[in-house]
Motif scaffolding. Structure first.
Motif, mmCIF file in Angstrom:
data_model
loop_
_atom_site.group_PDB
_atom_site.id
_atom_site.type_symbol
_atom_site.label_atom_id
_atom_site.label_comp_id
_atom_site.label_asym_id
_atom_site.label_seq_id
_atom_site.Cartn_x
_atom_site.Cartn_y
_atom_site.Cartn_z
ATOM 1 N N THR A 105 35.925 23.276 38.554
ATOM 2 C CA THR A 105 35.425 23.892 39.778
ATOM 3 C C THR A 105 35.583 25.406 39.705
ATOM 4 O OG1 THR A 105 36.115 21.919 41.018
ATOM 5 C CG2 THR A 105 35.620 23.899 42.292
ATOM 6 N N ARG A 106 34.531 26.130 40.051
ATOM 7 C CA ARG A 106 34.564 27.596 40.014
ATOM 8 C C ARG A 106 34.777 28.161 41.412
ATOM 9 N NH1 ARG A 106 29.455 30.109 37.353
ATOM 10 N NH2 ARG A 106 30.811 31.917 37.180
ATOM 11 N N VAL A 107 35.483 29.265 41.459
ATOM 12 C CA VAL A 107 35.643 30.043 42.689
ATOM 13 C C VAL A 107 35.094 31.433 42.407
ATOM 14 C CG1 VAL A 107 37.279 31.088 44.292
ATOM 15 C CG2 VAL A 107 37.667 28.763 43.454
ATOM 16 N N CYS A 108 34.263 31.940 43.291
ATOM 17 C CA CYS A 108 33.725 33.281 43.138
ATOM 18 C C CYS A 108 33.920 34.051 44.436
ATOM 19 C CB CYS A 108 32.245 33.241 42.770
ATOM 20 S SG CYS A 108 31.524 34.889 42.462
ATOM 21 N N LEU A 109 34.565 35.204 44.339
ATOM 22 C CA LEU A 109 34.783 36.079 45.488
ATOM 23 C C LEU A 109 33.835 37.266 45.375
ATOM 24 C CD1 LEU A 109 38.692 36.119 45.471
ATOM 25 C CD2 LEU A 109 37.157 34.510 46.639
ATOM 26 N N ILE A 110 33.072 37.509 46.420
ATOM 27 C CA ILE A 110 32.174 38.648 46.477
ATOM 28 C C ILE A 110 32.823 39.710 47.356
ATOM 29 C CG2 ILE A 110 29.855 39.458 46.989
ATOM 30 C CD1 ILE A 110 29.959 37.244 44.877
ATOM 31 N N GLY A 111 33.067 40.879 46.790
ATOM 32 C CA GLY A 111 33.787 41.907 47.512
ATOM 33 C C GLY A 111 33.001 42.529 48.645
ATOM 34 N N ASP A 112 33.723 42.989 49.641
ATOM 35 C CA ASP A 112 33.118 43.770 50.704
ATOM 36 C C ASP A 112 32.534 45.048 50.101
ATOM 37 O OD1 ASP A 112 33.268 45.964 52.909
ATOM 38 O OD2 ASP A 112 33.501 44.087 54.016
ATOM 39 N N PRO A 113 31.371 45.488 50.565
ATOM 40 C CA PRO A 113 30.751 46.690 49.981
ATOM 41 C C PRO A 113 31.620 47.940 50.080
ATOM 42 C CG PRO A 113 29.158 45.490 51.338
ATOM 43 C CD PRO A 113 30.482 44.850 51.569
ATOM 44 N N ASP A 114 32.568 47.960 51.012
ATOM 45 C CA ASP A 114 33.387 49.151 51.213
ATOM 46 C C ASP A 114 34.622 49.211 50.320
ATOM 47 O OD1 ASP A 114 31.686 50.086 53.189
ATOM 48 O OD2 ASP A 114 32.743 49.018 54.780
ATOM 49 N N CYS A 115 34.794 48.239 49.436
ATOM 50 C CA CYS A 115 35.975 48.259 48.576
ATOM 51 C C CYS A 115 35.611 47.835 47.163
ATOM 52 C CB CYS A 115 37.075 47.344 49.140
ATOM 53 S SG CYS A 115 36.741 45.582 48.923
ATOM 54 N N THR A 116 36.528 48.086 46.234
ATOM 55 C CA THR A 116 36.394 47.618 44.860
ATOM 56 C C THR A 116 37.293 46.400 44.715
ATOM 57 O OG1 THR A 116 35.992 49.871 44.088
ATOM 58 C CG2 THR A 116 36.635 48.251 42.434
ATOM 59 N N LEU A 117 36.699 45.226 44.656
ATOM 60 C CA LEU A 117 37.451 43.986 44.798
ATOM 61 C C LEU A 117 38.518 43.815 43.731
ATOM 62 C CD1 LEU A 117 37.822 41.332 46.333
ATOM 63 C CD2 LEU A 117 36.123 40.308 44.809
ATOM 64 N N GLN A 118 38.178 44.035 42.464
ATOM 65 C CA GLN A 118 39.152 43.818 41.402
ATOM 66 C C GLN A 118 40.385 44.690 41.618
ATOM 67 O OE1 GLN A 118 38.601 45.488 37.584
ATOM 68 N NE2 GLN A 118 39.352 43.705 36.485
ATOM 69 N N TYR A 119 40.161 45.950 41.985
ATOM 70 C CA TYR A 119 41.293 46.843 42.232
ATOM 71 C C TYR A 119 42.163 46.320 43.374
ATOM 72 C CZ TYR A 119 44.023 50.811 43.758
ATOM 73 O OH TYR A 119 45.051 51.604 44.132
ATOM 74 N N GLU A 120 41.525 45.931 44.479
ATOM 75 C CA GLU A 120 42.287 45.498 45.642
ATOM 76 C C GLU A 120 43.139 44.270 45.332
ATOM 77 O OE1 GLU A 120 42.556 47.347 48.026
ATOM 78 O OE2 GLU A 120 40.727 48.541 48.191
ATOM 79 N N THR A 162 40.297 38.081 54.147
ATOM 80 C CA THR A 162 39.871 38.622 55.432
ATOM 81 C C THR A 162 39.652 40.127 55.383
ATOM 82 O OG1 THR A 162 42.164 38.871 56.174
ATOM 83 C CG2 THR A 162 41.058 36.797 56.698
ATOM 84 N N ARG A 163 40.256 40.808 54.427
ATOM 85 C CA ARG A 163 40.188 42.267 54.370
ATOM 86 C C ARG A 163 39.229 42.810 53.311
ATOM 87 N NH1 ARG A 163 44.617 40.455 56.385
ATOM 88 N NH2 ARG A 163 45.805 41.636 57.952
ATOM 89 N N PHE A 164 39.091 42.103 52.201
ATOM 90 C CA PHE A 164 38.365 42.678 51.069
ATOM 91 C C PHE A 164 37.196 41.835 50.573
ATOM 92 C CE2 PHE A 164 42.968 43.852 50.345
ATOM 93 C CZ PHE A 164 42.860 45.094 50.960
ATOM 94 N N VAL A 165 37.025 40.629 51.092
ATOM 95 C CA VAL A 165 36.022 39.706 50.549
ATOM 96 C C VAL A 165 34.923 39.452 51.566
ATOM 97 C CG1 VAL A 165 35.639 37.346 49.725
ATOM 98 C CG2 VAL A 165 37.645 38.630 48.958
ATOM 99 N N ASP A 166 33.693 39.609 51.118
ATOM 100 C CA ASP A 166 32.535 39.352 51.968
ATOM 101 C C ASP A 166 32.147 37.876 51.940
ATOM 102 O OD1 ASP A 166 30.442 40.356 53.673
ATOM 103 O OD2 ASP A 166 29.052 40.130 52.007
ATOM 104 N N GLU A 167 32.255 37.254 50.769
ATOM 105 C CA GLU A 167 31.920 35.838 50.612
ATOM 106 C C GLU A 167 32.898 35.181 49.652
ATOM 107 O OE1 GLU A 167 29.866 33.657 51.804
ATOM 108 O OE2 GLU A 167 28.181 34.711 52.704
ATOM 109 N N ALA A 168 33.364 33.985 49.994
ATOM 110 C CA ALA A 168 34.168 33.169 49.084
ATOM 111 C C ALA A 168 33.370 31.902 48.802
ATOM 112 C CB ALA A 168 35.519 32.822 49.706
ATOM 113 N N LEU A 169 32.976 31.704 47.541
ATOM 114 C CA LEU A 169 32.105 30.602 47.162
ATOM 115 C C LEU A 169 32.807 29.663 46.200
ATOM 116 C CD1 LEU A 169 28.882 32.707 46.430
ATOM 117 C CD2 LEU A 169 29.595 31.683 48.606
ATOM 118 N N VAL A 170 32.430 28.397 46.258
ATOM 119 C CA VAL A 170 32.990 27.373 45.384
ATOM 120 C C VAL A 170 31.837 26.605 44.742
ATOM 121 C CG1 VAL A 170 34.379 25.255 45.260
ATOM 122 C CG2 VAL A 170 35.080 27.133 46.786
#
Length: 209
Positions: free
Chosen positions: A2-17, A63-71
């Motif tokens: 099973t894969r999980v994919c987090l799409i970052g909020d446009p206002d942040c750099t997800l990997q860094y956060e 809740t702070r850095f992710v726009d979408e959490a997909l499975v």
């Protein structure tokens, strides 16, 4: 798996956060990280239960850095994704795999021109493609030290030849179209011209035509 994919909020750099904070870094430490889309982070887990548990562990960050959490669960589909609420309902036995395909949203996938440089292993911050720096990172307090830097970047190649820390020639998700599958077919994505599309299956309560 099973894969999980987090799409970052446009206002942040997800990997860094996620990798600059000890709690989220430790939660992701046992996984090989990839970046299938711009400003995203993906992992493979052993089951849908493990995927939902990982998302629960990362709740504060989602809740702070992710726009979408997909499975993506192979017992449901090899190419369509599930929203987090739908994945949770499936894990809890509230819905059968065969009942998940009616309500969907379809994202356009738009090719990104040029590199999107993210946090580097030594903790230095390279420029972000859209000009967004990490000015809001230090200001955002969390359950652990926001200034803690990752000891190592576990992100691996994201499958298109890109090296860890740099995304080149990838895609971004744009303008979701809410659709309802009828007769086994989804309406065509028509919001803009795109190279490809990505389908996310939803719960009925998430569906908003």
């Amino acid at each position: 798996m099973t894969r999980v994919c987090l799409i970052g909020d446009p206002d942040c750099t997800l990997q860094y956060e996620l990798l600059s904070r000890e709690t989220s870094r430790e939660a992701l430490a046992t996984y090989d990280l990839t970046r299938p889309f711009e400003n995203s982070l993906a992992v493979r887990t052993v089951s849908i239960g493990a995927a939902v548990s990982l998302l629960n562990d990362l709740e504060w960050y989602l809740t702070r850095f992710v726009d979408e959490a997909l499975v993506q669960e192979p017992s449901v589909s090899d190419d369509e994704w599930l929203s987090r609420p739908l994945a949770r309902a499936l894990r809890n036995g509230e819905i059968e795999p065969s009942e998940t395909g009616e309500f969907c949203k379809v994202y356009g996938l738009e090719r990104v021109s040029g590199p999107d440089t993210l946090a580097t292993p030594d903790g230095d911050d390279a420029p972000h493609q859209d000009g967004q720096g990490d000015s809001n990172s230090a200001a955002t307090s969390g359950p652990d030290d926001a200034d803690s830097r990752p000891e190592s970047d576990s992100a691996s190649s994201d499958g298109d030849g890109s090296e860890a820390g740099v995304v080149s020639g990838t895609h971004r998700l744009v303008e979701p179209l809410f659709v309802r599958r009828t007769g086994g077919e989804l309406p065509e994505y028509d919001l803009r011209d795109v190279d490809e599309t990505l389908v996310v299956r939803l719960t009925e309560s998430e569906y908003s035509p």
